[in-house]
Design a protein around this motif. Sequence first.
Motif: not given
Length: 415
Positions: A28, A31, A38, A40-42, A76-78, A80, A133, A135
């Motif tokens: 995190e 990122f 950073l 909201e992310h998954r 860690v992916v957000q 886009s 996205f 990452a």
Amino acid sequence: MRPAVKKIDEIYAPNVLEAQKMRYRAAECGFAEHFGTLGEHRFFSAPGRTEICGNHTTHSRGKAFAASIDLDTIAVVQPSDDGFITIKSEGFPEEKVSVDDLDVKEEEKLTAAALIRGALKGFRRNGYNIGGFKAYTTSKIIPDCGLGSSAAFEVLIGTIITHMFNNGQIRSATIAQIARFAENEYFGKPSGLIDQVACAVGGFVAIDFKDDDMPIIEEIHANLSDYHHALCIVNAGVKYGDFSKEYSLIDAEMQEIAEYFDCESLRQLAIEDITLNIKDLRQNFGDRAVLRAIHFFRENERVEKIVHALKNDNFDGFLSSVRESGDSSFKYLQNIYTPSDVRHQPLSIALNVAEDALHRKGACRVHGAGYFGSMQAFVPFEDIQQFKMKMEKIFGVNSCHVLSVRSAGGCEVIF
């Protein structure tokens, strides 16, 4: 089977759980540092893999047995909305690919960008949704040991696309096939499908490639720890090199035998076809090609024996078949060292040291494609320390890696 959503404590052992949580938190931070913020992310994870049986059988539509391992690549992916997939992998340059530009780029061959673009094309041509996205990824998969780091990255991208844009409804087998498409057509490497299936599905998995477009995949539920054994991978000190000529010769020689019988692959034949025509085959194609064909048929049989053994709680039978597979690779497939450099045989040395260290217990064999010095062993818990010491005395500190089989394939991870 579809890629799962797993809690973090479902995919990592208790003794490493806190360290893994710290790893995700560090990702995190990575990122945020790279992208500036950073939101909201998954989280996503894809494991590496180990081949256990089926050495060089898949290109001839044979059978294989493999497993995912407890080393993985995480992301860690957000989301886009800029129309790009932008990935920063720890230790590597950023890769940025437009979701609207999916043509093969020759200048991208052998790059992560090619894998990303190829995956996007694979999903789109199969009628699935794609999108952009950002990452940040980190990997614990050991390089130069044939543990499927490229396949794990491909499956990771496919798992992200599946969960973020397709409600997690794409089958793991489909993700694996798209990953192979990306590696073959965009990355420029003519790989089989075993790596991607093992990384995508997870756990022990048997794969029948008779129909290469629709392989039969069977999950085999077993736990090495129940049998008091660990998986060890030993790097015998040879960096992964360009053995493409040697690999292609294995496939070509098997194919020559098949074409002698007017068949597309060896899978259309039986071993009796080889033995009944062995004189003509030796004269036409040489002894090595014949031996490699024999290896193909016997290896298919061993895959079935391994599956039967694990289903019936017969771990001794499993180990026996693993040993037979390694023996066949050495004597018949002949992918332990290159004929052009017989002076250097680190994998042969590793197998000898391992057999001595195991004292007729456990099992050891060549790992993966061969030639470049990676060995696999199943070692009783009580012998691990001694085994590791003996291997590292010869091949150096941290050359022997003690692993386990991970039950989860590519997945979304929930804290």
